[in-house]
Design an enzyme around this catalytic site. Structure first.
Site, PDB file in Angstrom:
ATOM      1  N   CYS A 146      17.178 -66.641 -36.213  1.00 51.69           N
ATOM      2  CA  CYS A 146      18.481 -66.177 -35.717  1.00 51.69           C
ATOM      3  C   CYS A 146      19.209 -65.494 -36.866  1.00 51.69           C
ATOM      4  O   CYS A 146      18.558 -65.016 -37.809  1.00 51.69           O
ATOM      5  CB  CYS A 146      19.287 -67.329 -35.109  1.00 51.69           C
ATOM      6  SG  CYS A 146      19.709 -68.660 -36.258  1.00 51.69           S
TER       7      CYS A 146
ATOM      8  N   CYS B 110      22.511 -72.575 -36.442  1.00 51.38           N
ATOM      9  CA  CYS B 110      22.793 -73.000 -35.057  1.00 51.38           C
ATOM     10  C   CYS B 110      21.544 -72.871 -34.171  1.00 51.38           C
ATOM     11  O   CYS B 110      20.873 -73.875 -33.882  1.00 51.38           O
ATOM     12  CB  CYS B 110      23.930 -72.190 -34.441  1.00 51.38           C
ATOM     13  SG  CYS B 110      25.504 -72.321 -35.314  1.00 51.38           S
ATOM     14  N   ARG B 111      21.236 -71.655 -33.759  1.00 52.22           N
ATOM     15  CA  ARG B 111      20.203 -71.485 -32.734  1.00 52.22           C
ATOM     16  C   ARG B 111      18.791 -71.755 -33.238  1.00 52.22           C
ATOM     17  O   ARG B 111      18.036 -72.521 -32.618  1.00 52.22           O
ATOM     18  CB  ARG B 111      20.281 -70.057 -32.151  1.00 52.22           C
ATOM     19  CG  ARG B 111      21.547 -69.817 -31.362  1.00 52.22           C
ATOM     20  CD  ARG B 111      21.782 -68.339 -31.127  1.00 52.22           C
ATOM     21  NE  ARG B 111      22.083 -67.633 -32.360  1.00 52.22           N
ATOM     22  CZ  ARG B 111      22.276 -66.321 -32.466  1.00 52.22           C
ATOM     23  NH1 ARG B 111      22.171 -65.578 -31.380  1.00 52.22           N
ATOM     24  NH2 ARG B 111      22.563 -65.764 -33.613  1.00 52.22           N
ATOM     25  N   SER B 112      18.407 -71.125 -34.352  1.00 51.35           N
ATOM     26  CA  SER B 112      17.005 -71.273 -34.775  1.00 51.35           C
ATOM     27  C   SER B 112      16.648 -72.679 -35.267  1.00 51.35           C
ATOM     28  O   SER B 112      15.535 -73.138 -34.993  1.00 51.35           O
ATOM     29  CB  SER B 112      16.590 -70.195 -35.782  1.00 51.35           C
ATOM     30  OG  SER B 112      17.330 -70.258 -36.967  1.00 51.35           O
TER      31      SER B 112
ATOM     32  N   ASN C  59      20.687 -69.146 -39.344  1.00 51.86           N
ATOM     33  CA  ASN C  59      19.779 -70.298 -39.461  1.00 51.86           C
ATOM     34  C   ASN C  59      20.539 -71.621 -39.569  1.00 51.86           C
ATOM     35  O   ASN C  59      20.104 -72.553 -40.236  1.00 51.86           O
ATOM     36  CB  ASN C  59      18.801 -70.134 -40.657  1.00 51.86           C
ATOM     37  CG  ASN C  59      17.625 -71.106 -40.651  1.00 51.86           C
ATOM     38  OD1 ASN C  59      17.126 -71.478 -41.704  1.00 51.86           O
ATOM     39  ND2 ASN C  59      17.176 -71.539 -39.488  1.00 51.86           N
TER      40      ASN C  59
ATOM     41  N   ASP D  89      25.173 -66.658 -29.284  1.00 54.20           N
ATOM     42  CA  ASP D  89      25.588 -67.230 -30.567  1.00 54.20           C
ATOM     43  C   ASP D  89      26.767 -68.185 -30.324  1.00 54.20           C
ATOM     44  O   ASP D  89      27.824 -67.758 -29.869  1.00 54.20           O
ATOM     45  CB  ASP D  89      26.008 -66.065 -31.472  1.00 54.20           C
ATOM     46  CG  ASP D  89      26.484 -66.516 -32.827  1.00 54.20           C
ATOM     47  OD1 ASP D  89      26.584 -67.745 -33.059  1.00 54.20           O
ATOM     48  OD2 ASP D  89      26.765 -65.643 -33.662  1.00 54.20           O
TER      49      ASP D  89
END
Ligand code: 4NP
Length: 144
Positions: free
Chosen positions: A3, A8-10, A6, A114
């Site tokens: 993401c 939150c999402r990934s 690095n 996001d």
């Protein structure tokens, strides 16, 4: 799993895929990175850690790093969380073999939103999206 930051999402995608890979003894090596350098060395966002914990996945020990060219050689598949990061990774690819490893994690050119400037419910939404997406990846691995 890649993401922007690095944090939150990934890391959530990494935690989910590793958790499921272990549960099902698939022997997959999973990692994550950000295309940006803002948060190198940081733990995931506390709201993502809390949401993960609530849903039975521990990502508290992960630390952010930036995507590096070596990742194209180290990993068989590279999943981008959104189109912007997908484009960024593709722009770094040096040949067709590297390009062919990269895909968006969601179908139909959808982005994982996001959640950074959002609320806790946005983090839960990210968890739910990535829970489904990683189920799909696990199914694909099993059929390979
Ligand atoms: P991520 O979320 O890409 O899912 O880790 C973000 C984290 C930080 C920022 C943006 C997105 N930021 O602008 O600092």
């Amino acid at each position: 799993m890649v993401c922007l930051g690095n944090i939150c999402r990934s890391p959530m995608a990494e935690g989910l895929l590793r958790h499921k890979g272990r549960e099902q003894n698939l022997g997959v090596l999973v990692d994550s990175a950000g295309t940006a350098n803002y948060h190198i060395g940081k733990a995931p966002d506390a709201r993502m850690v809390q949401t993960a914990q609530k849903n039975g996945v521990d990502i508290g020990g992960l630390r952010a790093r930036q995507f590096v060219l070596k990742d194209f050689d180290e990993f068989d598949r590279i999943f981008a969380m959104d189109k912007e990061n997908y484009g960024h990774i593709l722009s770094l690819a040096k040949n067709d073999a590297q390009t062919s490893k990269v895909s968006l994690i969601l179908n139909d050119e959808q982005n994982v939103p996001d959640p950074y400037y959002g609320s806790l419910s946005d983090f839960q939404a990210v968890f739910d999206i990535l829970d489904l997406a990683t189920n799909g990846i696990i199914d694909n691995i099993k059929h390979e």
